[in-house]
Design a protein around this motif. Structure first.
Motif, mmCIF file in Angstrom:
data_model
loop_
_atom_site.group_PDB
_atom_site.id
_atom_site.type_symbol
_atom_site.label_atom_id
_atom_site.label_comp_id
_atom_site.label_asym_id
_atom_site.label_seq_id
_atom_site.Cartn_x
_atom_site.Cartn_y
_atom_site.Cartn_z
ATOM 1 N N ALA A 12 -9.644 12.511 -30.081
ATOM 2 C CA ALA A 12 -10.509 13.847 -30.234
ATOM 3 C C ALA A 12 -9.681 14.732 -30.714
ATOM 4 O O ALA A 12 -8.443 14.848 -30.532
ATOM 5 C CB ALA A 12 -11.108 14.023 -28.766
ATOM 6 N N SER A 13 -10.239 15.834 -31.473
ATOM 7 C CA SER A 13 -9.708 17.073 -31.846
ATOM 8 C C SER A 13 -10.456 18.150 -31.631
ATOM 9 O O SER A 13 -11.606 18.235 -31.754
ATOM 10 C CB SER A 13 -9.171 16.869 -33.236
ATOM 11 O OG SER A 13 -10.355 16.683 -34.070
ATOM 12 N N VAL A 14 -9.782 19.152 -31.064
ATOM 13 C CA VAL A 14 -10.405 20.558 -30.938
ATOM 14 C C VAL A 14 -10.032 21.658 -31.898
ATOM 15 O O VAL A 14 -8.897 22.084 -31.664
ATOM 16 C CB VAL A 14 -10.644 20.692 -29.521
ATOM 17 C CG1 VAL A 14 -11.388 22.235 -29.089
ATOM 18 C CG2 VAL A 14 -11.177 19.679 -28.658
ATOM 19 N N VAL A 51 -12.690 17.385 -21.937
ATOM 20 C CA VAL A 51 -12.192 16.248 -23.020
ATOM 21 C C VAL A 51 -13.825 15.839 -23.299
ATOM 22 O O VAL A 51 -13.739 15.343 -24.576
ATOM 23 C CB VAL A 51 -11.521 15.365 -22.261
ATOM 24 C CG1 VAL A 51 -11.138 14.225 -23.058
ATOM 25 C CG2 VAL A 51 -10.099 15.969 -21.772
ATOM 26 N N ARG A 54 -15.636 18.483 -25.590
ATOM 27 C CA ARG A 54 -14.784 19.060 -26.327
ATOM 28 C C ARG A 54 -15.271 20.488 -26.499
ATOM 29 O O ARG A 54 -14.782 21.381 -27.544
ATOM 30 C CB ARG A 54 -14.883 18.190 -27.708
ATOM 31 C CG ARG A 54 -14.465 16.990 -27.670
ATOM 32 C CD ARG A 54 -14.502 16.305 -28.939
ATOM 33 N NE ARG A 54 -14.591 14.816 -28.881
ATOM 34 C CZ ARG A 54 -14.632 14.111 -30.183
ATOM 35 N NH1 ARG A 54 -14.526 14.568 -31.166
ATOM 36 N NH2 ARG A 54 -14.483 12.849 -30.022
#
Length: 266
Positions: A12-14, A51, A54
């Motif tokens: 995951a990336s935010v 998480v 996101r």
């Protein structure tokens, strides 16, 4: 977010706002990651990253009369926060509920108290000069009793603790150089010195058993570390290193048999 043991592709990336400067990941509790965010001219923020979704939420924006803090941490149970903030010219520790309610001052004196870290729901480790120099201390939020944990001239910064609060991980940073030896046959290295004053310019005898070097003076006179020094001779064998101060000086060199020493003085 990537797998912890072996890394790999991000799960995951935010993205963060463009005005975000430094970001510290303070605590991961369940599906929430708490971030200490520096926004430059704007006050710092405590943010929560979900998480699963996101999504980012600015927790500190909901606090009543949010203070300007330098660093903040969330308790292991995710119910309380602790921060260091400057009020009335004092750098003290404050604690509150996660929603900002029930804010209490933990320290209130002329000492500099910074970088708090929860080790349990009641205890906080922080950096303070209340002992005469900056060391790590622990304080109980219920009794306000402070206990000194370390005593060192090096810079120390607590970064994490075990889940039971029995062990604290911290960085210890020295601004002074230390001496190491390297066995060129085995490539095994060994640290020889770790003095806070800083050691330079080592010279070793042919048998590897004697070493000469210079150590910075406790009180500089010329303003240059290289010249403000004393010459020392020490044993460099496998056992504990014993040192002998020879004289004020710098740039020492041992003879090959280790029986003579040459050095400069100003």
């Amino acid at each position: 977010i990537v797998p912890a043991l072996f890394g790999g592709s991000p799960r995951a990336s935010v993205p963060l706002d463009r005005d975000v400067g430094q970001v510290y990941l303070r605590r991961w509790i369940g599906d929430a990651i708490y971030l200490d965010v520096n926004r430059g001219e704007r006050p710092q923020s405590l943010m929560r990253l979900d998480v699963q979704s996101r999504s980012l939420q600015d927790i500190s924006a909901q606090w009543p009369a949010p203070p300007r803090f330098r660093s903040v941490d969330v308790s292991p149970g995710g119910t309380r926060v602790v921060m260091d903030a400057n009020f009335g010219g004092q750098s003290d520790l404050w604690a509150s509920e996660l929603d900002g309610s029930n804010r209490q001052r933990l320290t209130n004196d002329a000492s500099v108290d910074r970088e708090p870290l929860w080790t349990s729901e009641d205890t906080v480790v922080f950096r303070s000069n209340r002992g005469g120099q900056l060391d790590l201390w622990e304080i109980s939020t219920s009794t306000r009793r402070a206990t000194q944990l370390t005593s060192s001239q090096m810079l120390e910064h607590a970064t994490g603790s075990s889940s039971d609060g029995a062990t604290v991980a911290f960085e210890q940073i020295s601004s002074g150089p230390s001496l190491f030896s390297l066995n060129l046959s085995t490539l095994a290295s060994r640290q020889l010195t770790g003095d806070a004053l800083g050691d330079l310019w080592p010279s070793v005898a042919a048998d590897g058993q004697t070493i000469a070097f210079q150590r910075a003076q406790p009180t500089p006179s010329e303003g240059f570390q290289f010249f403000d020094a004393r010459v020392l001779v020490a044993s460099a064998g496998s056992g504990p290193m014993t040192t002998t101060v020879i004289d004020d000086g710098f740039a020492a060199r041992l003879s090959s048999d280790g029986t003579w020493l040459a050095y400069f003085q100003r």
